[in-house]
Motif scaffolding. Sequence first.
Motif, PDB file in Angstrom:
ATOM      1  N   CYS A  27      47.005  15.708  50.736  1.00 49.78           N
ATOM      2  CA  CYS A  27      47.637  16.851  50.064  1.00 49.78           C
ATOM      3  C   CYS A  27      47.319  16.862  48.572  1.00 49.78           C
ATOM      4  O   CYS A  27      47.103  17.931  47.970  1.00 49.78           O
ATOM      5  CB  CYS A  27      49.145  16.801  50.294  1.00 49.78           C
ATOM      6  SG  CYS A  27      49.615  17.182  52.006  1.00 49.78           S
ATOM      7  N   GLN A  28      47.294  15.681  47.967  1.00 52.51           N
ATOM      8  CA  GLN A  28      46.965  15.613  46.539  1.00 52.51           C
ATOM      9  C   GLN A  28      45.523  16.072  46.309  1.00 52.51           C
ATOM     10  O   GLN A  28      45.220  16.723  45.304  1.00 52.51           O
ATOM     11  CB  GLN A  28      47.164  14.181  46.038  1.00 52.51           C
ATOM     12  CG  GLN A  28      48.634  13.771  45.978  1.00 52.51           C
ATOM     13  CD  GLN A  28      48.796  12.270  45.754  1.00 52.51           C
ATOM     14  OE1 GLN A  28      47.816  11.528  45.652  1.00 52.51           O
ATOM     15  NE2 GLN A  28      50.046  11.826  45.687  1.00 52.51           N
ATOM     16  N   GLN A  29      44.617  15.743  47.255  1.00 47.24           N
ATOM     17  CA  GLN A  29      43.226  16.170  47.110  1.00 47.24           C
ATOM     18  C   GLN A  29      43.111  17.686  47.260  1.00 47.24           C
ATOM     19  O   GLN A  29      42.313  18.330  46.568  1.00 47.24           O
ATOM     20  CB  GLN A  29      42.363  15.476  48.159  1.00 47.24           C
ATOM     21  CG  GLN A  29      40.876  15.714  47.986  1.00 47.24           C
ATOM     22  CD  GLN A  29      40.373  15.220  46.633  1.00 47.24           C
ATOM     23  OE1 GLN A  29      40.540  14.056  46.283  1.00 47.24           O
ATOM     24  NE2 GLN A  29      39.769  16.119  45.842  1.00 47.24           N
ATOM     25  N   LEU A  30      43.886  18.270  48.138  1.00 43.52           N
ATOM     26  CA  LEU A  30      43.886  19.732  48.286  1.00 43.52           C
ATOM     27  C   LEU A  30      44.302  20.418  46.989  1.00 43.52           C
ATOM     28  O   LEU A  30      43.779  21.481  46.626  1.00 43.52           O
ATOM     29  CB  LEU A  30      44.816  20.138  49.435  1.00 43.52           C
ATOM     30  CG  LEU A  30      44.271  19.972  50.849  1.00 43.52           C
ATOM     31  CD1 LEU A  30      45.350  20.269  51.886  1.00 43.52           C
ATOM     32  CD2 LEU A  30      43.063  20.894  51.076  1.00 43.52           C
ATOM     33  N   VAL A  31      45.263  19.823  46.300  1.00 48.84           N
ATOM     34  CA  VAL A  31      45.707  20.403  45.015  1.00 48.84           C
ATOM     35  C   VAL A  31      44.574  20.355  43.997  1.00 48.84           C
ATOM     36  O   VAL A  31      44.357  21.315  43.223  1.00 48.84           O
ATOM     37  CB  VAL A  31      46.949  19.648  44.498  1.00 48.84           C
ATOM     38  CG1 VAL A  31      47.319  20.106  43.088  1.00 48.84           C
ATOM     39  CG2 VAL A  31      48.112  19.848  45.451  1.00 48.84           C
ATOM     40  N   PRO A  90      60.470  10.528  65.097  1.00 47.05           N
ATOM     41  CA  PRO A  90      61.473  11.559  64.771  1.00 47.05           C
ATOM     42  C   PRO A  90      61.327  12.148  63.374  1.00 47.05           C
ATOM     43  O   PRO A  90      61.710  13.306  63.135  1.00 47.05           O
ATOM     44  CB  PRO A  90      62.810  10.801  64.916  1.00 47.05           C
ATOM     45  CG  PRO A  90      62.509   9.651  65.808  1.00 47.05           C
ATOM     46  CD  PRO A  90      61.102   9.259  65.537  1.00 47.05           C
ATOM     47  N   ASP A  91      60.754  11.385  62.424  1.00 49.08           N
ATOM     48  CA  ASP A  91      60.683  11.860  61.034  1.00 49.08           C
ATOM     49  C   ASP A  91      59.338  12.498  60.685  1.00 49.08           C
ATOM     50  O   ASP A  91      59.070  12.768  59.505  1.00 49.08           O
ATOM     51  CB  ASP A  91      60.939  10.678  60.073  1.00 49.08           C
ATOM     52  CG  ASP A  91      62.322  10.091  60.256  1.00 49.08           C
ATOM     53  OD1 ASP A  91      63.227  10.832  60.691  1.00 49.08           O
ATOM     54  OD2 ASP A  91      62.490   8.885  59.974  1.00 49.08           O
ATOM     55  N   PHE A  92      58.483  12.766  61.688  1.00 46.10           N
ATOM     56  CA  PHE A  92      57.125  13.226  61.364  1.00 46.10           C
ATOM     57  C   PHE A  92      57.146  14.587  60.660  1.00 46.10           C
ATOM     58  O   PHE A  92      56.435  14.789  59.665  1.00 46.10           O
ATOM     59  CB  PHE A  92      56.280  13.306  62.630  1.00 46.10           C
ATOM     60  CG  PHE A  92      54.892  13.831  62.391  1.00 46.10           C
ATOM     61  CD1 PHE A  92      53.971  13.075  61.684  1.00 46.10           C
ATOM     62  CD2 PHE A  92      54.513  15.091  62.842  1.00 46.10           C
ATOM     63  CE1 PHE A  92      52.696  13.555  61.445  1.00 46.10           C
ATOM     64  CE2 PHE A  92      53.245  15.578  62.607  1.00 46.10           C
ATOM     65  CZ  PHE A  92      52.331  14.804  61.902  1.00 46.10           C
ATOM     66  N   ILE A  93      57.908  15.530  61.148  1.00 40.35           N
ATOM     67  CA  ILE A  93      57.952  16.858  60.525  1.00 40.35           C
ATOM     68  C   ILE A  93      58.388  16.734  59.068  1.00 40.35           C
ATOM     69  O   ILE A  93      57.781  17.335  58.161  1.00 40.35           O
ATOM     70  CB  ILE A  93      58.919  17.790  61.290  1.00 40.35           C
ATOM     71  CG1 ILE A  93      58.480  17.926  62.753  1.00 40.35           C
ATOM     72  CG2 ILE A  93      59.000  19.154  60.625  1.00 40.35           C
ATOM     73  CD1 ILE A  93      57.156  18.591  62.942  1.00 40.35           C
ATOM     74  N   GLU A  94      59.430  15.941  58.836  1.00 43.82           N
ATOM     75  CA  GLU A  94      59.919  15.771  57.463  1.00 43.82           C
ATOM     76  C   GLU A  94      58.861  15.110  56.582  1.00 43.82           C
ATOM     77  O   GLU A  94      58.728  15.450  55.395  1.00 43.82           O
ATOM     78  CB  GLU A  94      61.197  14.934  57.456  1.00 43.82           C
ATOM     79  CG  GLU A  94      62.427  15.639  58.005  1.00 43.82           C
ATOM     80  CD  GLU A  94      62.420  15.748  59.526  1.00 43.82           C
ATOM     81  OE1 GLU A  94      61.520  15.146  60.160  1.00 43.82           O
ATOM     82  OE2 GLU A  94      63.290  16.448  60.074  1.00 43.82           O
ATOM     83  N   ASP A  95      58.088  14.150  57.162  1.00 42.84           N
ATOM     84  CA  ASP A  95      57.044  13.479  56.382  1.00 42.84           C
ATOM     85  C   ASP A  95      55.967  14.478  55.938  1.00 42.84           C
ATOM     86  O   ASP A  95      55.512  14.458  54.784  1.00 42.84           O
ATOM     87  CB  ASP A  95      56.404  12.362  57.210  1.00 42.84           C
ATOM     88  CG  ASP A  95      57.343  11.186  57.426  1.00 42.84           C
ATOM     89  OD1 ASP A  95      58.327  11.077  56.678  1.00 42.84           O
ATOM     90  OD2 ASP A  95      57.084  10.392  58.352  1.00 42.84           O
ATOM     91  N   VAL A  96      55.540  15.383  56.836  1.00 42.97           N
ATOM     92  CA  VAL A  96      54.502  16.366  56.489  1.00 42.97           C
ATOM     93  C   VAL A  96      55.003  17.327  55.422  1.00 42.97           C
ATOM     94  O   VAL A  96      54.326  17.592  54.414  1.00 42.97           O
ATOM     95  CB  VAL A  96      54.063  17.140  57.751  1.00 42.97           C
ATOM     96  CG1 VAL A  96      53.095  18.271  57.376  1.00 42.97           C
ATOM     97  CG2 VAL A  96      53.419  16.198  58.760  1.00 42.97           C
ATOM     98  N   LEU A  97      56.206  17.841  55.642  1.00 39.76           N
ATOM     99  CA  LEU A  97      56.742  18.802  54.679  1.00 39.76           C
ATOM    100  C   LEU A  97      57.000  18.154  53.330  1.00 39.76           C
ATOM    101  O   LEU A  97      56.818  18.790  52.276  1.00 39.76           O
ATOM    102  CB  LEU A  97      58.032  19.413  55.237  1.00 39.76           C
ATOM    103  CG  LEU A  97      57.881  20.212  56.552  1.00 39.76           C
ATOM    104  CD1 LEU A  97      59.225  20.754  57.008  1.00 39.76           C
ATOM    105  CD2 LEU A  97      56.863  21.341  56.384  1.00 39.76           C
ATOM    106  N   ALA A  98      57.401  16.874  53.344  1.00 37.31           N
ATOM    107  CA  ALA A  98      57.627  16.176  52.071  1.00 37.31           C
ATOM    108  C   ALA A  98      56.321  15.981  51.326  1.00 37.31           C
ATOM    109  O   ALA A  98      56.257  16.150  50.085  1.00 37.31           O
ATOM    110  CB  ALA A  98      58.299  14.828  52.339  1.00 37.31           C
ATOM    111  N   ALA A  99      55.247  15.635  52.035  1.00 37.29           N
ATOM    112  CA  ALA A  99      53.947  15.455  51.377  1.00 37.29           C
ATOM    113  C   ALA A  99      53.462  16.771  50.768  1.00 37.29           C
ATOM    114  O   ALA A  99      52.915  16.793  49.638  1.00 37.29           O
ATOM    115  CB  ALA A  99      52.925  14.930  52.381  1.00 37.29           C
ATOM    116  N   LEU A 100      53.662  17.885  51.464  1.00 35.75           N
ATOM    117  CA  LEU A 100      53.271  19.196  50.931  1.00 35.75           C
ATOM    118  C   LEU A 100      54.112  19.567  49.710  1.00 35.75           C
ATOM    119  O   LEU A 100      53.590  20.056  48.692  1.00 35.75           O
ATOM    120  CB  LEU A 100      53.420  20.264  52.015  1.00 35.75           C
ATOM    121  CG  LEU A 100      52.409  20.212  53.174  1.00 35.75           C
ATOM    122  CD1 LEU A 100      52.823  21.144  54.306  1.00 35.75           C
ATOM    123  CD2 LEU A 100      51.008  20.588  52.670  1.00 35.75           C
ATOM    124  N   ALA A 101      55.429  19.333  49.813  1.00 38.27           N
ATOM    125  CA  ALA A 101      56.327  19.719  48.719  1.00 38.27           C
ATOM    126  C   ALA A 101      56.074  18.878  47.476  1.00 38.27           C
ATOM    127  O   ALA A 101      56.061  19.394  46.343  1.00 38.27           O
ATOM    128  CB  ALA A 101      57.781  19.591  49.180  1.00 38.27           C
TER     129      ALA A 101
END
Length: 861
Positions: free
Chosen positions: A677-681, A706-717
Motif C-alpha cells: 500500500c505504501q508503494q501504491l501511494v 478473523p481479522d483479515f478484513i480489518e488488516d486490509v482496511l487498516a493498511a489502506l487507511a
Amino acid sequence: MMRLLTRHLIALLLFTVGFTVTPYSSAQSRAVSVGVYANEPKILLDQEGKLSGILGELLNEIARQENWQLQPRPCEWQQCLELAQSGEIDLMPDVAYNDSRAEVLDFHTVPSLVSWSQVYSNENLQLRSVLDLKDLRIAVLQGSVQEDYLRGLLDSFDLKAQLIGAPSLQQGFALVADGHADAVVANQRFGDFHAPSYRLQSSSIMFQPAQLFYATRKGQNADLLAAIDQHLANWQNSPSSVYYQTLLRWGGERPRLLIPTVVWWGLTTLVLLLIAALGGAWLLRRQVHEKTRHLQAGEARLNTILDSVEAYIYIKDVQLRYQYANRKVCELFGQNLEQVIGKTDEQFFDIDTATNLYDNDNRVLTLGERVQTEEINRSLDGNTQHAFLSVKLPLRDDHGKIYALCGISTDITEHKKNLEKINQLAFYDPLTGLPNRRLLLDRLQQALAKHARGLQQGALLFIDLDNFKDLNDTLGHDMGDQLLQQVAERLSSHVRAQDTLSRLGGDEFVLMLEGLSLKPEQAGQQVEHAGNKIIKALAVPYTLQGRSYISTASIGIALFPMEDSTVDEVLKRADMAMYQAKAAGRNALRFFDPAMQAEVSARASLESDLRQSLDQHDFILHYQPQVDAHGQLVGAEALVRWQHPIRGLVPPGEFIPLAESTGLILPLGRLILRAACQQLVVWANDPQLAHLTLAVNVSARQFHHPDFIEDVLAALAESGAKPERLELELTESQLVEDVETLIDKMSQLKARGVHLALDDFGTGYSSLNYLKRLPLDKLKIDQSFVRDLLEHPSDAAIVRTILALGANLNLSVTAEGVETQAQYEALQGMGCKRFQGYLFAKPGPVQNIEHWPSAPLQPSQ
C-alpha cells in the motif's frame, strides 16, 4: 377387675419407688449453674434461654424433683471444661470419661448416654476406611478426646492428614459445607442430627465408643452427682420413663424392655401379701402373663440386636419360604417384614440368582451341610447387583430333624471393588491415574515386537519437568502433587487413543507414540509437531491454590525400531536425549538420532531467525511487471524476499512453507500488505505510474483469519492508498474450505473497492456454480498451461476455455509464466490481452518498474 387391680398395684408400687428415689430433694431450693455448649440433639439452649436437648431435658426433670434452680451458662466446649475444672460452674453435661479428665473432674456412675465418634463428609466424597483419610483436611473439635484419638489413629497408620481445630461442632460442619475442609469428626448423635442440614453424609469410619456423663469440679458437688445417678438408674430400668421418652422425642433409640429389679421385688411382695385373696387361678394367670412378657422382651432385645448388625440375617423353612428377615434384608427387598414372610427368592431376584440360591439352600436342608460361599445376587429387574459372602446353617428340632435354615450374608460388593482398585494400583499411578512404569514397559515391549516386523514406526518421548524440585522445596509437596495432576491432565488432552501416556515416577512422564510414518523424515516431523504442542501446552501458567505458577518441560525423543531396540535401550536413548534438552537450556526437545537432530535444529534455527527478522523488518518486496498486448506496463505483482543479515537474499520457497506451518505467515502477510500500500501511494504521485495496479498474494490461512478484513482496511487507511489499485490474489485451493464465508469476505473487500484475482486458475477444482458467485475481477492462467501451450493441444484447449470463460463472466485474464516469443504470439492469437513472465522481466527491485520505458516494450527473442 383383675386388670384394674393390677393397675392399682403398679401405681402404688411406682409411687413407692418414686418416693424412695428422691432422698436428695428438700424444701429449700438450690441454685445449680450448668455449662451449655451447642451440641444438638444432646444439649442446647432453647429460644427462651432454657436447657434443652436430651441431656438438658433430663437435667430439667431431675432439677424439678430435687428442687434445684438451674442457671444455664453458655460457653464454647473448651471454655466449658475450664469453667467446670475451676468450679465456676457446678455441672458440665456431655463429658466423655477418660483418665486425664478424672484427675480434675468428678463423674457420676450411671452413664447419661452412650455414643461414638463418626466421620462425616460432603456427598461427593466416599470414605470407607481410615486409609481414605490420607491427605484430607479434617475438622475436629478443639480440646476434645476425638482430636487426640484421631491424631493417634492417623499416626498408627502412618497417614498424613491436616487436622483443623474448630471451637464448635457447628463451625466444624460449616467448614466442610463451605469447602474449607474435606471431612469433620463429631459424636454420632450430633452428626446424624445435623448432617442433612449441611448436606453432609455419614461415612463408614466409626471409632471411640464413649459413655457420657455430667461432670463437676474434683471434690465438689457429690450430692448433685449422687442424685443424678439415682434418677438415671431408676429411669433406665423403666421402659416408660421420662428417660426413654426423651430419647425417642430427640430421635434416639427405643427403650429396652427390662423391668427394674426393685419393681420385681415390689410386685413379688405385693403378690405374696395378696396371694390368699387372689387365689391360685390369679397367680397362675399372672405367672403366664409375666413369662409372656419375658419372652416378648427377649424377642424384642434379639430383634434389636439383629436389626443393629450390618449383616443380612434370615430364616427359611423347608419350602425355602422366608420365616424371618432382619432390617437389612427388608431394606434390600424394599418391603417390610410382614410382606417378606412367606415369600421365596423367585419373588425378589432374577431367575439365575434364584436358581443359584436354591442349589445352595438345598444342600443345607437335604444334606445338613454348613455352606459358605460367595453369591452374586441380581434384583428382579436386573438393574442392581450385589456380591455376598453367605454362611448357611441347618436348624434342627429336639429330634435332630432339620426344619429350617439360618443364613447370614455379608455384603462384599465394596470389598470386591477394593480388589479391583488394588489391581488398578498395580498398573496405574495413584496420583495422576496414568499407567505406571510396569504397564508402560509391558506396552513398550509389545510395541517393539509389532514394529520389528516393519509395519510402522514409533517414538518414545521422555518428558521431565524443569526445576520441579524447587517447587517442592519452596511451596511443599502438596503443591507439587497438584502440579503433577494438572500436567497429567494437559498431557492427556494431547494423546491419541493408540498412544500410551505414563508417569514414570517423580516429575517424569513418558509418552509412547505409535503408528508413525515409515519414512524417517516424515516420522521425525510428526514427532516434532507433537513434542512442540506438548511444550507449549505445559508452558501455559498453572493455578495452584489460587496462585499462578509457570513450569516448563524438557523432552527427549527416541524413535524405534532401531538397532538393539530393547525396552531398556529405547528408554535409555530417550532419557539421554532429554538431558540434551536440559543442557540446551530447558523448555526444549531433542532427538537422539544425530542426523534427525541436526535437521530439527536447522529448522528451529530458521524459525528463530524468521521471528527475529519479522521484528526487525528484514523483508523487502520485488516486483514483476504485467503488460498488455502492446507491451505497455499496466501493473505489477509484489513478491516478498527475505533480506537475511547473514544468509543474504532468501527466496520465498525456503521460508514461506515454514511461515505457513508456524503461523508466522499472519504477521508476514500484514507486513507485505502495508509495504504494498505504501508503494501504491508513491506511484500515485508519479503521473507515469499512477495508473498501475499492484497484486499481492494472500495465503489461505491469512484470508480465513478473523481479522483479515480489518488488516486490509487498516493498511489502506494508514497509507492512504487507493483501494481500486490494490489487487489481492487468491488460489483455487482456498475455495475448498468454507466457501460461503469466503464469498462474504470477498464481497466486503469488493464493496470497499479492492480488486480480487484468482491465481493459478485451472489447477484446482473450482465449481462453476461457485465461480459465478465469486466477486472476482481477474483470472490468472497457471504457468503450467502456458509452458506446454505449443506442445500439447490439451493445454492450448484449456487456455482457450479459460479465456472464453473470462470473457463470458466479464473478467480480465492474465497469462502467467510467459517465457518465449512464440508463447506470447500464440496467446495473442487466442485473444489474451494481459501477460506476465520472464519474457518481459524477472521479479526485481522497484526501480525496474519506475524506470520502465514509456514506449511499448518489444520482448526479446
